[in-house]
Design a protein around this motif. Structure first.
Motif, PDB file in Angstrom:
ATOM      1  N   UNK A 113      35.955  39.567  51.741  1.00 32.53           N
ATOM      2  CA  UNK A 113      36.207  39.961  50.347  1.00 32.53           C
ATOM      3  C   UNK A 113      35.555  41.308  50.060  1.00 32.53           C
ATOM      4  N   UNK A 114      36.147  42.024  49.124  1.00 35.15           N
ATOM      5  CA  UNK A 114      35.576  43.312  48.745  1.00 35.15           C
ATOM      6  C   UNK A 114      34.230  43.128  48.060  1.00 35.15           C
ATOM      7  N   UNK A 115      33.369  44.067  48.270  1.00 37.76           N
ATOM      8  CA  UNK A 115      32.097  44.038  47.551  1.00 37.76           C
ATOM      9  C   UNK A 115      32.342  44.335  46.074  1.00 37.76           C
ATOM     10  N   UNK A 116      31.428  43.890  45.204  1.00 33.41           N
ATOM     11  CA  UNK A 116      31.632  44.090  43.762  1.00 33.41           C
ATOM     12  C   UNK A 116      31.628  45.558  43.355  1.00 33.41           C
ATOM     13  N   UNK A 117      32.308  45.808  42.265  1.00 28.10           N
ATOM     14  CA  UNK A 117      32.213  47.090  41.557  1.00 28.10           C
ATOM     15  C   UNK A 117      30.782  47.235  41.030  1.00 28.10           C
ATOM     16  N   UNK A 118      30.213  48.416  41.179  1.00 35.08           N
ATOM     17  CA  UNK A 118      28.796  48.607  40.843  1.00 35.08           C
ATOM     18  C   UNK A 118      28.499  48.327  39.369  1.00 35.08           C
ATOM     19  N   UNK A 119      29.419  48.693  38.489  1.00 34.79           N
ATOM     20  CA  UNK A 119      29.134  48.484  37.052  1.00 34.79           C
ATOM     21  C   UNK A 119      29.240  47.013  36.682  1.00 34.79           C
ATOM     22  N   UNK A 120      30.153  46.295  37.340  1.00 39.57           N
ATOM     23  CA  UNK A 120      30.218  44.847  37.103  1.00 39.57           C
ATOM     24  C   UNK A 120      28.897  44.205  37.528  1.00 39.57           C
ATOM     25  N   UNK A 121      28.387  44.687  38.639  1.00 36.60           N
ATOM     26  CA  UNK A 121      27.144  44.107  39.142  1.00 36.60           C
ATOM     27  C   UNK A 121      25.969  44.413  38.200  1.00 36.60           C
ATOM     28  N   UNK A 122      25.879  45.665  37.770  1.00 40.49           N
ATOM     29  CA  UNK A 122      24.767  46.037  36.886  1.00 40.49           C
ATOM     30  C   UNK A 122      24.910  45.340  35.528  1.00 40.49           C
ATOM     31  N   UNK A 123      26.152  45.188  35.075  1.00 35.80           N
ATOM     32  CA  UNK A 123      26.370  44.476  33.815  1.00 35.80           C
ATOM     33  C   UNK A 123      25.858  43.034  33.920  1.00 35.80           C
ATOM     34  N   UNK A 124      26.172  42.386  35.006  1.00 40.88           N
ATOM     35  CA  UNK A 124      25.719  41.000  35.205  1.00 40.88           C
ATOM     36  C   UNK A 124      24.196  40.934  35.319  1.00 40.88           C
ATOM     37  N   UNK A 137      30.954  48.118  46.241  1.00 35.81           N
ATOM     38  CA  UNK A 137      32.069  48.910  46.760  1.00 35.81           C
ATOM     39  C   UNK A 137      31.758  50.396  46.616  1.00 35.81           C
ATOM     40  N   UNK A 138      32.127  51.201  47.613  1.00 37.97           N
ATOM     41  CA  UNK A 138      31.937  52.645  47.466  1.00 37.97           C
ATOM     42  C   UNK A 138      32.914  53.238  46.456  1.00 37.97           C
ATOM     43  N   UNK A 139      32.672  54.492  46.110  1.00 34.90           N
ATOM     44  CA  UNK A 139      33.582  55.172  45.181  1.00 34.90           C
ATOM     45  C   UNK A 139      32.869  55.554  43.899  1.00 34.90           C
ATOM     46  N   UNK A 140      33.343  56.622  43.297  1.00 30.46           N
ATOM     47  CA  UNK A 140      32.716  57.131  42.083  1.00 30.46           C
ATOM     48  C   UNK A 140      33.415  56.622  40.836  1.00 30.46           C
ATOM     49  N   UNK A 141      32.632  56.256  39.845  1.00 28.99           N
ATOM     50  CA  UNK A 141      33.158  55.829  38.550  1.00 28.99           C
ATOM     51  C   UNK A 141      32.936  56.951  37.545  1.00 28.99           C
ATOM     52  N   UNK A 142      33.567  56.872  36.381  1.00 28.65           N
ATOM     53  CA  UNK A 142      33.380  57.940  35.384  1.00 28.65           C
ATOM     54  C   UNK A 142      31.904  58.136  35.052  1.00 28.65           C
ATOM     55  N   UNK A 143      31.511  59.393  34.899  1.00 28.90           N
ATOM     56  CA  UNK A 143      30.124  59.699  34.526  1.00 28.90           C
ATOM     57  C   UNK A 143      29.849  59.203  33.115  1.00 28.90           C
ATOM     58  N   UNK A 144      28.755  58.494  32.946  1.00 26.79           N
ATOM     59  CA  UNK A 144      28.267  58.146  31.607  1.00 26.79           C
ATOM     60  C   UNK A 144      26.828  58.625  31.560  1.00 26.79           C
TER      61      UNK A 144
END
Lengths: 197, 183
Positions: A2-13, A164-171
């Protein structure tokens, strides 16, 4: 696999119902992540000092044993502070947790591979340093237990969370470090923080 | 080769380290981050014996910069003790003190300074003050025992009253007594 989690989903949790948790984030994507979940005076997103996040957490945790301190940082930043694992393990404050968001890449600089991509195991290194419970998480389902451990003050907690690797929008958080520090101190110490001698 | 030619440390009877300890106490310092140096050995013993002080031995000096920034976040005052060679390890991390305006006092025992024996100590020892100043640190030197306590006190006051990195360099002329195997 399975794919690793999206980083923001993980930090949100991880930051759900965070209460009075004091959070220090390593520079770059980790800082954007905690800001995306919700900028607050109890966040100290770093803009510099690569390799310093975990040690900043140690200084704070030792200074305020009754506060819960969470350091969230990336694999690249943690790889720059391997010696800090030893320094922290010797002190082993119960109120300190370190969560490494491990996407196996330097995502801010063009997605070059980090050493963790090639088998370097940060949790094993932390165990070797003396943080015996250090472990690696690979799914969102494992986050609630980690979160409970952080809030229980059952540390020193050290967890690597594969994302998961990859860049998300800058906040972006506020860019003035003096404001970040002052608001953080006020949240923790009250207005008297500004009059400390 | 005799060990005393390699190591520079104060004579065991030299009392100026006690003056540093007194200055730390007078300024409310309770976190002490350090990489050991022979020149700081008496002061380190005093700090370790003080149950109001948390002494943290670092693996590299830059850890101490970050740690003291964290201590200040928690309202606690700390100091970084190191040898001059360790200053080189701190350079980028000193950015944190500037961007956050964090008080950051350092007490540095000099090598590569007055009458040095070891060629390897010269490059960083000679660059220590320049490097600190290049990173915006206010630097004072003490080369005589009678100047040590007041200089350290000034460094602590500058750091905490004006929110910046400040350092006292303890010159090798001060430290340089041979030990002849005594501690």
């Amino acid at each position: 696999m399975a794919e690793y989690p999206n980083r923001r989903d993980l930090v949100r949790a991880l930051l759900e119902d965070r209460g009075e948790l004091m959070v220090i984030a390593g520079l770059g994507a980790s800082a954007w992540d905690i800001t995306a979940i919700g900028d607050t005076p109890r966040n100290l997103p770093l803009w510099g000092g690569m390799g310093g996040a975990a040690m900043m957490g140690l200084g704070l945790a030792l200074a305020q044993p009754s506060a819960k301190v969470l350091v969230i940082t990336g694999d690249g930043e943690m790889l720059m502070a391997l010696g800090a694992m030893a320094t922290i393990a010797v002190q082993k404050p119960k109120n300190l947790s370190i969560v490494v968001l491990d996407n196996e890449h330097y995502s801010e600089t063009g997605n070059q591979e980090t050493a963790t991509k090639h088998g370097v195991d940060l949790a094993a290194m932390a165990r070797g340093a003396g943080l015996k419970e250090a472990r690696t998480l690979t799914s969102l389902a494992e986050v609630p237990a980690l979160r409970a451990q952080i809030h229980a003050g059952a540390g020193t907690v050290f967890a690597v969370t594969k994302i998961a690797p990859g860049n998300l929008p800058l906040v972006l958080p506020p860019r003035d470090g003096a404001i970040l520090q002052a608001r953080f101190r006020e949240a923790l110490l009250g207005p008297a923080a500004h009059h400390q001698l | 080769m005799d060990r005393e030619k390699l190591e520079m440390r104060p004579d065991a009877a030299a009392e100026w380290p006690d003056g540093i300890y007194a200055a730390l106490k007078a300024n409310g310092i309770t976190q002490v981050a350090l990489v050991p140096d022979a020149g700081h050995s008496r002061l380190i013993k005093r700090c370790l014996a003080d149950n109001k002080m948390t002494v943290v031995t670092l693996t590299t000096e830059e850890e101490g910069v970050a740690m003291l920034c964290g201590a200040w976040l928690g309202g606690v005052k700390g100091v970084l003790l190191m040898q001059s060679s360790g200053v080189g390890n701190c350079i980028n991390m000193l950015s944190l003190s500037h961007i956050h305006r964090t008080p950051l006092p350092m007490i540095v025992t000099m090598r590569g300074d007055f009458a040095e024996f070891n060629p390897a100590q010269i490059p960083m020892g000679q660059a220590t003050q320049t490097v600190l100043e290049a990173m915006g640190t206010i630097v004072h030197r003490a080369d005589r025992p009678e100047d040590v306590a007041a200089t350290v006190d000034a460094t602590l006051r500058l750091a905490f009253n004006t929110f910046r990195p400040a350092a006292t360099l303890l010159g090798q002329r001060l430290i340089g007594a041979k030990t002849f195997g005594k501690d």
